[in-house]
Design an enzyme around this catalytic site. Sequence first.
Site, PDB file in Angstrom:
ATOM      1  CG  ASN A 208      -1.837   1.196   1.252  1.00 50.10           C
ATOM      2  OD1 ASN A 208      -2.768   1.244   0.448  1.00 50.10           O
ATOM      3  ND2 ASN A 208      -1.601   2.157   2.137  1.00 50.10           N
ATOM      4  CD  GLU A 209      -1.380   5.878   0.198  1.00 53.49           C
ATOM      5  OE1 GLU A 209      -0.719   6.523   1.019  1.00 53.49           O
ATOM      6  OE2 GLU A 209      -2.542   6.187  -0.119  1.00 53.49           O
TER       7      GLU A 209
ATOM      8  CG  ASN B 151      -4.741   3.859  -1.767  1.00 56.17           C
ATOM      9  OD1 ASN B 151      -5.487   2.957  -2.134  1.00 56.17           O
ATOM     10  ND2 ASN B 151      -3.764   3.656  -0.889  1.00 56.17           N
TER      11      ASN B 151
ATOM     12  CE1 TYR C  96      -5.857  13.941   3.773  1.00 59.93           C
ATOM     13  CE2 TYR C  96      -5.990  11.910   2.526  1.00 59.93           C
ATOM     14  CZ  TYR C  96      -5.946  12.567   3.735  1.00 59.93           C
ATOM     15  OH  TYR C  96      -5.997  11.853   4.911  1.00 59.93           O
TER      16      TYR C  96
HETATM   17  C1  GCU Z   1      -3.866   6.571   2.779  1.00 58.75           C
HETATM   18  C2  GCU Z   1      -3.671   5.213   3.395  1.00 58.75           C
HETATM   19  C3  GCU Z   1      -4.630   4.958   4.505  1.00 58.75           C
HETATM   20  C4  GCU Z   1      -4.973   6.249   5.212  1.00 58.75           C
HETATM   21  C5  GCU Z   1      -5.684   7.152   4.241  1.00 58.75           C
HETATM   22  C6  GCU Z   1      -6.096   8.489   4.825  1.00 58.75           C
HETATM   23  O1  GCU Z   1      -3.807   6.701   1.471  1.00 58.75           O
HETATM   24  O2  GCU Z   1      -3.544   4.135   2.532  1.00 58.75           O
HETATM   25  O3  GCU Z   1      -4.068   3.998   5.338  1.00 58.75           O
HETATM   26  O4  GCU Z   1      -5.756   6.040   6.325  1.00 58.75           O
HETATM   27  O5  GCU Z   1      -4.936   7.350   3.116  1.00 58.75           O
HETATM   28  O6  GCU Z   1      -5.342   9.450   4.700  1.00 58.75           O
HETATM   29  O7  GCU Z   1      -7.155   8.570   5.403  1.00 58.75           O
END
Ligand code: GCU
Length: 690
Positions: free
Chosen positions: A409-410, A461, A467
């Site tokens: 992940n990321e 994601n 954001y």
């Molecule tokens: C990320 C991540 C998550 C995190 C989420 C967020 O991309 O993979 O684990 O909680 O974004 O910022 O809410």
Amino acid sequence: MKWSLFIGSFLTALAAQGMTLSNWIFTKTSPDDPQAEWKQVTVPHCWNAQDAQKGGGKENNKDFGYYRGPGTYRIKLPDTARFDGKRVFVRFGAVSNFAEVYLNGEKLAEHKGAFTSFGTELTGKLKPGAGNVLEVRADNSLRREILPISGDFPVYGGMYRNVELIERDPVCISPIANGTDGVRITQHNVSNESADLGVSVTVDSALPDGGEGTLEIALYDAQGKSILKASKPIRLTPGESEHQVDMTVPSPHLWQGREDPYLYKLDVRLSSGDNSTLLSYPIGFRSVSFDPDKGFSLNGKALKIKGVCRHQDWEGKGWALTEKEHRRDLDLILEMGANAIRLAHYPHDPKLIAMCDAEGVILWEEIPFVDSVGKPKDPAVEETTKQQLMEMIRQLGNHSSIVVWGLSNELLHRSTDDPLPLLRELNALAHKEDPYRKTVVAVNRPGNKDLCSIADLLALNTYPGWYGGGPEGMGGAIDSLHKSYPNTPVAISEYGSGASIKHHDRNISKAPKAGGKWHPEEWQSRSHEILWDKIASRETTWGTFLWNMFDFASVWRDEGDRPGINDKGLVTFDRKVPKDAFYFYKANWRDDIPVLHLQEKRATPTSDEKVAIRFYSNMKNNKVFLNEKEVPGVSSYCRNGFATPPVALKRGRNVVKVISKDDKGQLHRDEAEWIYQPDSKGNNDGDVKK
Ligand code: GCU
């Protein structure tokens, strides 16, 4: 309480596999210290159930804001007389994130990783009688070689899944091989005509010459009718040996997800002289495919994956969940109409996964390779990460609901040594361990072709509307991902916005500050309405998974209505309040029941005199009343979302009501009481100020 004065007693409920050991004593101080203070605890147990949920940590993970260190559990085992002639094993569901197991002071085993099961044999080490003491030294300190070492969620400590004491005959199916119960089931070439079924069994013989045995495999349909039987004589070697039985199931009734989660029962029996082990597994036969243009299909039928992500923590409990909490989570997910879950960011409890088999929920399961592999590079990291992947696949691979293995992940999100060589090795390992399932990585840097081209599938994601940029950006994000990777099936693995049920602004039209303290619930609704519209109008993803089904702890966050929480959940951390956006999805995802939900019920008292009355409904015939007078001009403003033109509230108490008629002529209603108070603080915010 002193160790000498008190000791936990063995437990109690007979589980399918053995005896659940639930009553332990626990200390955070050194167990070697005669002055150590012990307290009685019930396992599943988590020692960060409070402190990891109050915030105060730092994002760089150096100052966690919650206790990360050792914790020791002890239990007195039952009198060995009851095990006469049997072998005795102990299996731990999960201990976070490092564990050493001792029997009467002698170390028998250790395990790295917080999310997979492991076990050890006690036979031959037990003293006759009732004085045997089993001890587990757990530790959730940050250790570079045990991922995750990054992420916005806490690595809670504790023995947080069940512990079982298992009795077996001297010749048995191993109850602890790589943390599995000794049986691995594969299925492939599945169609309406037939399904290839493979059963691989780890037999463990305590006989000096191994001996001989017979493996019998029997398949029963959901009514208990026998469908297929196979029997294979096997020659055993002392210790563990692997045996494979392959069969073809004629004309299987297929497992068709939520529509028809049909399960067979597979019995696996080992007999050797008087020794025997019988284990049973539910199994659903299905084939899945992923197409870059057309998305996901189950048994050749296109299926729109309407997915959610889930973390395994609960308010006040941390990771120590029982069947009841898993069931509640799944019930909420099903109530909303989701048909798939991304089990983020690590292997979840097999109990939940078994429920998903039975309910026809499609699963993505993954290892905790989050953000970063750490620095400096360390071969121990690689070894432990591969072990976590291998254990996940072997332990959970029998579940028909799991269709894809997540590898990371990321990555590259934080500065780090190059994680891609390890990612490539993990991809190869996943295919070796399970040739029949695809792999996926979730990325937030879709421009990195190297990263994005390693696994079979790709997932993004992306947080338009939170954001950065507006929620309309979701359409472009999906289209450009597809354009950049035209031959790779792509998904959206996370999207969403934060929301507090205590913050309200009926007139909000753009995202609040993501890291700020003001997270009005209405923005979550407005953004998901648009996000889902963009998703629903595109066929080129194999699935989408909203972030997140539930609020969860996030120690370094200080945003929304309290520190220590990621509030992107559609349901509150305590699972008590579904937010309005939950009902947006429910109205869109459920077509089997009438859904009606009046929004903004909590936005009272309000200082807005004129308000639009909004509701979600999957019915066509809807009427709105304010103080018993019908409000004309109701119109649709989003998918299954309706609003009246702004209407004037009277001072004080107002009663708002929506009445909808379903196809059968049944009436459904939802209502709220709104107090209009021109001088109320803030903007529709109850008692909370912006
Ligand atoms: C990320 C991540 C998550 C995190 C989420 C967020 O991309 O993979 O684990 O909680 O974004 O910022 O809410």
